[in-house]
Write an enzyme that holds these catalytic residues in place. Structure first.
Site, short mmCIF file in Angstrom:
data_model
loop_
_atom_site.label_atom_id
_atom_site.label_comp_id
_atom_site.label_asym_id
_atom_site.label_seq_id
_atom_site.Cartn_x
_atom_site.Cartn_y
_atom_site.Cartn_z
N SER A 160 0.86 -1.18 0.00
CA SER A 160 0.00 0.00 0.00
C SER A 160 0.90 1.23 0.00
CB SER A 160 -0.94 -0.02 1.21
OG SER A 160 -1.85 1.06 1.14
N THR A 161 0.85 2.04 1.03
CA THR A 161 1.62 3.28 1.08
C THR A 161 3.12 3.02 0.86
OG1 THR A 161 0.05 4.00 2.75
CG2 THR A 161 2.01 5.37 2.43
N HIS A 202 -2.67 -1.10 -3.30
CA HIS A 202 -3.79 -0.18 -3.10
C HIS A 202 -3.58 1.04 -3.99
CE1 HIS A 202 -4.28 -1.89 1.26
NE2 HIS A 202 -4.75 -2.72 0.34
N ASP A 235 -4.22 -4.71 6.09
CA ASP A 235 -4.62 -5.56 4.97
C ASP A 235 -3.45 -6.44 4.54
OD1 ASP A 235 -6.19 -6.58 2.89
OD2 ASP A 235 -5.48 -5.06 1.48
N MET A 287 0.09 1.14 5.00
CA MET A 287 -0.64 1.53 6.21
C MET A 287 -1.80 0.57 6.46
SD MET A 287 -2.31 5.28 7.00
CE MET A 287 -0.68 6.05 6.72
#
Length: 356
Positions: free
Chosen positions: A174-175, A200, A296, A293
């Protein structure tokens, strides 16, 4: 390759070679119902089969293609070179006209039967009469020894190390993940195992992201499409707004896209991908959860570890945000905690790149 010859008296003695316990059971029941056939044994892989051939002296083998420790085509080549005997291929890969069928027949297989892709037990029972007939016919064949020149020609036409999707890599992030994934894929060789990726990312950015990765990788990187087959040397990025899952189809894997509810507030979700890989590939997979972050992917990575897959997370020092990998570490999902620069190598080692 094979010449007809009178069958020796008595029942046709058959050894069944297949890594699926269900398939071995169903084939045994089907063939045993034929008064002219006796199933003398089963084997879950070619190395076990090699010993049972010596002990049981079967007349005919039924042989799958994709199996652990040695694939069916490599075993078939060795068999026909050292101890030729009638073989009927029973595999979802051996369909009429398919290249693998031609390879098997060129190496000395007498015949083939297609294993159903769905509802294997019911499908095989539908083929019962045909299967018994082909086994009886195979027993009447005299199979010629595979000569070195013939083996060399077959190897030149199609390498015996038949590349299948027997290894799978899964990556979630993600991030900070767009760059982390780029760094990871830059280290992958052109023939790396099929790789599935969930990052993401908004829908408008996922295709350009895949195209950028493709420019920076020796692998072919594409945005995943529904029902797309997973191939070695290719990486598949989840489209923004859609879950990417892996589904087994016969002996192969395919991409499945879904608009179902978000998981852990995300669609695509790393958990959705990882849990599907755990179910479809199990110990044939390796997975890495990178910077991001939230949490997940943590439960999905744990499911992968429990299924026998190799699991790893990016370490805190090299992560932009150590949320997702930290959550997985806390759950005990990660076998290894590694800096980003070491993850590609660990994934490759875990999947035994280069074949047997």
């Amino acid at each position: 390759m094979a010449m007809q010859t009178p069958q020796r008296p008595g029942k046709v003695r058959v050894l069944i070679i297949d890594d699926s316990a269900l398939v071995r059971q169903v084939l045994s029941e089907i063939l045993s119902q034929d008064p002219g056939i006796e199933v003398v044994g089963t084997a879950s892989d070619p190395l076990i089969a090699r010993d049972k051939i010596k002990q049981l002296e079967p007349d005919v083998l039924t042989l799958d293609v994709e199996m652990p420790r040695m694939d069916g085509l490599t075993f078939l080549q060795n068999l026909m070179r050292l101890r030729p005997m009638p073989v009927v291929m029973v595999s979802s890969l051996t369909e009429a006209g398919a290249q693998v069928t031609l390879d098997a027949l060129a190496l000395g297989a007498v015949d083939f039967v297609t294993k159903p892709r769905l509802d294997v037990e019911r499908g095989l029972n539908n083929y019962a009469g045909e299967l018994c007939e082909r086994v009886r016919n195979a027993a009447r064949a005299r199979v010629a020894r595979l000569q070195p020149a013939s083996a060399a020609a077959a190897a030149q036409a199609t390498p015996i190390k038949y590349r299948t999707t027997d290894r799978l890599i899964a990556i979630g992030a993600s991030t900070g993940g767009t760059e982390a994934i780029r760094v990871l894929l830059e280290q992958m060789p052109a023939d790396a195992p099929a790789t599935v990726i969930t990052q993401h990312i908004p829908a408008a950015f996922s295709k350009p992201f895949a195209e950028r990765l493709d420019r920076h990788s020796k692998m072919t990187v594409v945005q995943a499409e529904d029902d797309m087959p997973l191939l070695a040397g290719h990486a598949y990025v989840a489209p923004g707004g859609l879950h990417l899952r892996v589904q087994r189809s016969g002996a192969r894997w395919r991409c499945r896209l879904g608009e179902d509810d978000p998981v852990r507030r995300h669609r695509p979700s790393v958990d959705a991908l990882f849990e599907s890989v755990a179910q479809a590939a199990g110990a044939n997979a390796s997975a890495a959860l990178l910077t991001g972050m939230g949490d997940d992917g943590a439960r999905g990575l744990l499911a992968l570890r429990k299924a026998g897959a190799a699991t790893m997370v990016q370490d805190e020092a090299s992560s932009v945000v150590w949320g997702m990998p930290g959550a997985a570490y806390t759950l005990g999902a990660a076998q290894q905690v590694l800096p980003l620069a070491e993850i590609a190598g660990a994934l490759l080692i875990s999947t035994n790149v280069g074949g047997t």
